[in-house]
Design an enzyme around this catalytic site. Sequence first.
Site, PDB file in Angstrom:
ATOM      1  N   GLU A 234       0.797  -1.231   0.000  1.00 14.18           N
ATOM      2  CA  GLU A 234       0.000   0.000   0.000  1.00 14.18           C
ATOM      3  C   GLU A 234       0.828   1.279   0.000  1.00 14.18           C
ATOM      4  O   GLU A 234       0.812   2.046   0.983  1.00 14.18           O
ATOM      5  CB  GLU A 234      -0.961   0.012   1.197  1.00 14.18           C
TER       6      GLU A 234
ATOM      7  N   GLU B 132      -5.214  -8.753   0.954  1.00 16.20           N
ATOM      8  CA  GLU B 132      -5.838  -8.484   2.253  1.00 16.20           C
ATOM      9  C   GLU B 132      -7.334  -8.275   2.025  1.00 16.20           C
ATOM     10  O   GLU B 132      -7.729  -7.600   1.084  1.00 16.20           O
ATOM     11  CB  GLU B 132      -5.312  -7.192   2.918  1.00 16.20           C
TER      12      GLU B 132
HETATM   13  C1  PNW Z   1      -4.270  -1.748   5.564  1.00 15.45           C
HETATM   14  N1  PNW Z   1      -7.217   4.018   5.164  1.00 15.45           N
HETATM   15  O1  PNW Z   1      -4.169  -0.480   6.129  1.00 15.45           O
HETATM   16  C2  PNW Z   1      -2.936  -2.379   5.906  1.00 15.45           C
HETATM   17  O2  PNW Z   1      -2.255  -2.991   4.857  1.00 15.45           O
HETATM   18  C3  PNW Z   1      -2.972  -3.226   7.134  1.00 15.45           C
HETATM   19  O3  PNW Z   1      -1.716  -3.179   7.743  1.00 15.45           O
HETATM   20  C4  PNW Z   1      -4.102  -2.781   8.059  1.00 15.45           C
HETATM   21  O4  PNW Z   1      -4.082  -3.418   9.293  1.00 15.45           O
HETATM   22  C5  PNW Z   1      -5.400  -3.032   7.329  1.00 15.45           C
HETATM   23  O5  PNW Z   1      -5.409  -2.370   6.075  1.00 15.45           O
HETATM   24  C6  PNW Z   1      -6.635  -2.626   8.107  1.00 15.45           C
HETATM   25  O6  PNW Z   1      -6.647  -1.247   8.324  1.00 15.45           O
HETATM   26  C7  PNW Z   1      -4.973   0.591   5.846  1.00 15.45           C
HETATM   27  O7  PNW Z   1      -7.295   4.891   6.060  1.00 15.45           O
HETATM   28  C8  PNW Z   1      -5.011   1.611   6.806  1.00 15.45           C
HETATM   29  O8  PNW Z   1      -7.812   4.148   4.056  1.00 15.45           O
HETATM   30  C9  PNW Z   1      -5.747   2.747   6.570  1.00 15.45           C
HETATM   31  C10 PNW Z   1      -6.458   2.864   5.391  1.00 15.45           C
HETATM   32  C11 PNW Z   1      -6.400   1.854   4.436  1.00 15.45           C
HETATM   33  C12 PNW Z   1      -5.677   0.728   4.678  1.00 15.45           C
END
Ligand code: PNW
Length: 474
Positions: free
Chosen positions: A172, A378
Amino acid sequence: RTGQESETGVQFPPGFVWGVATASFQIEGSTTADGRGASIWDTFSATPGKVQNGDTGDPACDHYNRYRDDVALMRDLGVGAYRFSVAWPRVQPTGSGKPLQAGLDFYDKLVDALLEVGIEPWPTLYHWDLPQTLEDAGGWPNRDTAYRFAEYAGVMYELLGDRITNWNTLNEPWCAAFLGYASGVHAPGRREPASALAAAHHLMLGHGLAANVIRDLGAGAGRAPLVGIVHNQTTVRPYTDGEADVDAARRIDALRNRIFTEPLVKGRYPEDLLADVAAVSDYGFVRDGDLETISAPLDMLGVNFYNPSWVSGSREGVDPDDLGPAEYSPSVGSEHVVDVDTGLPVTAMGWPIDATGLYDTLTRLAADYPGLPLYVTENGAAFEDRVVDGAVHDEDRIAYLDAHLRAAHEAIGAGVPLKGYFAWSLMDNFEWALGYGKRFGLVHVDYDTQVRTVKDSGLWYGRVARNGGIGAAD
Ligand code: PNW
């Protein structure tokens, strides 16, 4: 339930990869053990006010000490693959130079433990824990970080290339660049829109350089490693069909999706993106040859999917309390665009539940980049879980996974080359700025005792993985 589910079973193609995923900083703990260097998440989480509750990377799931038990847990669930990430500062405490033996040993032993029980290791080289030393030198907005990343990728390939086929470079880059350097809600917490664009470019440059290093080292050893990258590609929908909302959706699609996939697959930045951010940056950081490097051959694309977004370009009808100061928006050059709450059911993160978003994301990628193998790297949900008599009856999570797997299956039926699915997450863990309060695991973790309790969703998902699909009785 939400999505296109029905009560009939669905069978996935033979060879479909069934996995679970985690990330180093979210599970390992032991953040100062055996010479590990500090990462930007150590610094950020130690800064008051940045992470809920003052939570830090310790103890997390104490996986650094308990990895053997956790591998046994995965074996018992019956999953075929494990996507984990490598903590760069365990391997190179300051982000460059001679690797630290203790760090190499940890990942070496983890990989052997997985192979011993027949679980395929899927490493991601960067899941946000940048060595603090490299941030002090400028971080991802500094071009040199991309070269340091490629060097580190080579170290890891030399260590594990004899046992691992599938490599992902970055997790990401949108979060790393825009939450890290524009909105500042993730480490390193900088609020510099122009730097975020440079960070995004250098992350992708680092990907391309690392992909070439892995491929060249592999070829030199007579192997053919497969290299991919993981994006939080998402479906962005206009809230209404009014002009302002349609334009807002185009802008956010450019900033979240095409800013990464177009250079990656087609070797160019989208024209509309460059126009949207022109007042912030002239993209002077792009040098000759960068786009060729970024578009190095790609064997697979990982998609992290949680929810689609609905956006509006007009603030009318939007609660001003939901807006926040424009300068804290991650949407560089499109700070006027807001996410709209559509009233759908949400998870504990407040994220809407709509599995059609996964179907749309996968079919769109397959149409735009034909033939590129896709993986859901994921997918999962946080809910308010409770352990009762040694069990967690998380019917809500089962419904979420069921709906999204059915959407993925439907995408395969529509011709999408989807080759595997990794549930997020194996176990509850450190949910970044939200700390330990949000639980995404198939396995519950008690952070006081480190006791693991397999949730009903873990039992359900293990059955699906072993059977290669959802049975009519599931
Ligand atoms: C992803 N947003 O994180 C990550 O790859 C993981 O480490 C995380 O635990 C998982 O999704 C759940 O959150 C994100 O704010 C964190 O859009 C924030 C965002 C998107 C993905």
